[in-house]
Design an enzyme around this catalytic site. Structure first.
Site, PDB file in Angstrom:
ATOM      1  N   MET A   1       0.796  -1.249   0.000  1.00 58.23           N
ATOM      2  CA  MET A   1       0.000   0.000   0.000  1.00 58.23           C
ATOM      3  C   MET A   1       0.819   1.284   0.000  1.00 58.23           C
ATOM      4  O   MET A   1       0.282   2.343   0.337  1.00 58.23           O
ATOM      5  CB  MET A   1      -0.870   0.034   1.244  1.00 58.23           C
ATOM      6  N   PRO A   2       2.085   1.235  -0.342  1.00 58.50           N
ATOM      7  CA  PRO A   2       2.845   2.490  -0.321  1.00 58.50           C
ATOM      8  C   PRO A   2       2.282   3.473  -1.356  1.00 58.50           C
ATOM      9  O   PRO A   2       1.642   3.056  -2.344  1.00 58.50           O
ATOM     10  CB  PRO A   2       4.253   2.059  -0.730  1.00 58.50           C
ATOM     11  N   TYR A   3       2.535   4.739  -1.102  1.00 62.82           N
ATOM     12  CA  TYR A   3       2.212   5.778  -2.080  1.00 62.82           C
ATOM     13  C   TYR A   3       3.488   6.548  -2.330  1.00 62.82           C
ATOM     14  O   TYR A   3       4.133   7.006  -1.381  1.00 62.82           O
ATOM     15  CB  TYR A   3       1.132   6.707  -1.537  1.00 62.82           C
TER      16      TYR A   3
END
Lengths: 72, 72, 72, 72, 72, 72
Positions: A1-3
């Site tokens: 889920m990194p951005y």
């Protein structure tokens, strides 16, 4: 889920108007792979957004890029 | 005084070039109302900025959106 | 695939140290639902990040929030 | 090494389409000087990025700017 | 002069409280190298900022991460 | 209605743990005044958010700040 948000100046690339789509694909693949290798993040939910910024809108050393490059 | 930044891909909308002004108005009204209801924030100082991102500049699953959609 | 960043001051909530987890859950659910309704975005890939900012780090009207509230 | 992001609406300036390059240069110089004076930061590694946002994409008071201005 | 912002959840790492300093160093080195290789950007002026976000502050699928993981 | 985000490393200030509240107040006042002078923006709706970033989370020259300073 990194951005991940990558901001670069709108220059270079095949016609001088910024990174090519292939460049962008390499950045997206590269940073997604990096996060998978280092932090075991799931590529399927890794979001990458690339912003291209006009040269007069980017400042370094107290000057906008065009002027900075004239003086350095 | 909340600040909300909504990033979406530049697609859809009436002519396929991104959300319509009406869509954006609904997003602005909706998120401002949400913050007022949930956190009692003052709509008058709630700032919302919507960024529209070109498809080649948005990555998911290690691919830029156009390629991601071809493969999934 | 939208990305939403909500910045609010670190205050309120059950013990005055910022929104409760339930508040945050309501914001996440609310903004995800809003994007699904208005732009038909897939909730499964809608990312929401909430930042809580200390009052001295938030400025409005040329003043940090604590001082702004004293004067208004 | 500070990073400063300035978001303004895409209006004003010589032809109404947003701040002029000279305006942007003044913002870059001004904020870089401010960080040098207040926090002794090195101008050479102070990065400033200016984003110009279309009016329908900026919300205040629950309305997009064009509508907000009609009503206030 | 690129600016890269990496947002990850505050988890994992040696004591479960987020990426270790070594992990962060690998991310910084990796993304700086990627930008040098793909876009010939100068590492000396490539800025990388890593934000660690508490789990209740990160939403996916309309839920905060803790609840999302319970349900999936 | 401008929104300004200032990111600095969490260092300096009276006890080495980052800018003092007075420093932050000076940054908020200074950048709000700058936007009023250069672009005639209304201070009352100018939002400034200051983020303080831990040294290991800030990269320059491919290194996290602590290591960068050892080597330069």
């Amino acid at each position: 889920m990194p951005y991940v948000n990558i901001k670069v100046t709108r220059e270079g690339g095949p016609d001088g108007t910024g990174p090519s789509d292939d460049h962008k694909a390499q950045l997206i693949a590269g940073v997604t792979d990096l996060l998978a290798r280092v932090l075991n993040k799931n590529p399927e939910t890794t979001v990458v957004v690339i912003d291209e910024v006009d040269l007069p809108n980017w400042g370094i050393g107290g000057l906008a890029v065009p002027e900075f490059r004239e003086k350095t």
